[in-house]
Design a protein around this motif. Structure first.
Motif, mmCIF file in Angstrom:
data_model
loop_
_atom_site.group_PDB
_atom_site.id
_atom_site.type_symbol
_atom_site.label_atom_id
_atom_site.label_comp_id
_atom_site.label_asym_id
_atom_site.label_seq_id
_atom_site.Cartn_x
_atom_site.Cartn_y
_atom_site.Cartn_z
ATOM 1 N N ALA A 108 0.039 5.201 0.785
ATOM 2 C CA ALA A 108 -1.030 6.076 1.334
ATOM 3 C C ALA A 108 -0.273 7.515 1.215
ATOM 4 O O ALA A 108 0.732 7.820 1.359
ATOM 5 N N ASP A 144 -7.470 3.786 -4.669
ATOM 6 C CA ASP A 144 -8.713 3.937 -3.947
ATOM 7 C C ASP A 144 -8.782 5.317 -3.862
ATOM 8 O O ASP A 144 -7.874 5.732 -2.802
ATOM 9 N N SER A 177 -0.639 11.790 1.338
ATOM 10 C CA SER A 177 -1.068 12.892 1.978
ATOM 11 C C SER A 177 -0.721 14.167 1.529
ATOM 12 O O SER A 177 0.225 14.420 0.912
ATOM 13 N N SER A 182 0.906 -1.197 0.076
ATOM 14 C CA SER A 182 0.060 0.145 0.082
ATOM 15 C C SER A 182 0.942 1.162 -0.006
ATOM 16 O O SER A 182 1.919 1.344 0.433
ATOM 17 N N ALA A 218 -10.705 7.161 -2.611
ATOM 18 C CA ALA A 218 -11.576 7.736 -1.253
ATOM 19 C C ALA A 218 -10.514 7.511 -0.083
ATOM 20 O O ALA A 218 -10.706 8.137 1.049
ATOM 21 N N LYS A 219 -9.466 6.526 -0.343
ATOM 22 C CA LYS A 219 -8.656 6.343 0.640
ATOM 23 C C LYS A 219 -7.130 6.842 0.540
ATOM 24 O O LYS A 219 -6.127 6.819 1.120
ATOM 25 N N ASN A 220 -7.077 7.719 -0.625
ATOM 26 C CA ASN A 220 -5.830 8.374 -1.003
ATOM 27 C C ASN A 220 -4.734 7.076 -0.846
ATOM 28 O O ASN A 220 -3.548 7.482 -0.468
ATOM 29 N N THR A 221 -4.865 5.991 -1.788
ATOM 30 C CA THR A 221 -4.012 4.873 -1.457
ATOM 31 C C THR A 221 -3.880 4.232 -2.754
ATOM 32 O O THR A 221 -4.950 3.932 -3.490
#
Length: 123
Positions: A22, A72, A24, A20, A74-77
């Motif tokens: 992520a 995804d 930000s 994964s 929505a999950k910034n991933t």
């Protein structure tokens, strides 16, 4: 933009892992995302990428059919799913982001990088 890669570890040959990454600090949905890997003593190589419209590529012949990239928003991933792992897949895997939303095949084409996550495949 900050990228945090995770999910690496030690796995036996034939096993699976899901990496994964992520993001930000930016507009994740507008970025293209890529995965690269670098084995000890070797150059960094382009593994997979996905553009802002979720069009993807896995150009590395040695992983085609075994690795899949997805995102995804929505999950910034972004994910890299790896199946049927082989010892030659052992490397540090890096995620990267490209601001214009369209993936590039070279590391110089990416604007932001994560710290890398180590994948070790034992035989």
């Amino acid at each position: 933009v900050q990228l945090q890669a995770s999910g690496g570890g030690l796995v036996q040959a034939g096993g699976s892992l899901r990496l994964s990454c992520a993001a930000s600090g930016g507009t994740f949905s507008s970025y293209a995302m890529g995965w690269f890997r670098q084995a000890p003593g070797k150059e960094r190589e382009f593994v997979a990428a996905i553009n802002r419209r979720s069009g993807s590529t896995v150009p590395l012949d040695s992983v085609k059919g075994r690795f899949r990239i997805s995102r995804d928003n929505a999950k910034n991933t972004v994910y890299l799913e790896m199946d049927s792992l082989k010892p030659e897949d052992t490397a540090v895997y890096y995620c990267a982001a490209r601001s214009d939303g369209w993936y590039a095949a070279t590391s110089s084409g990416y604007d932001y990088w994560g710290q890398g996550t180590l994948v070790t495949v034992s035989s």
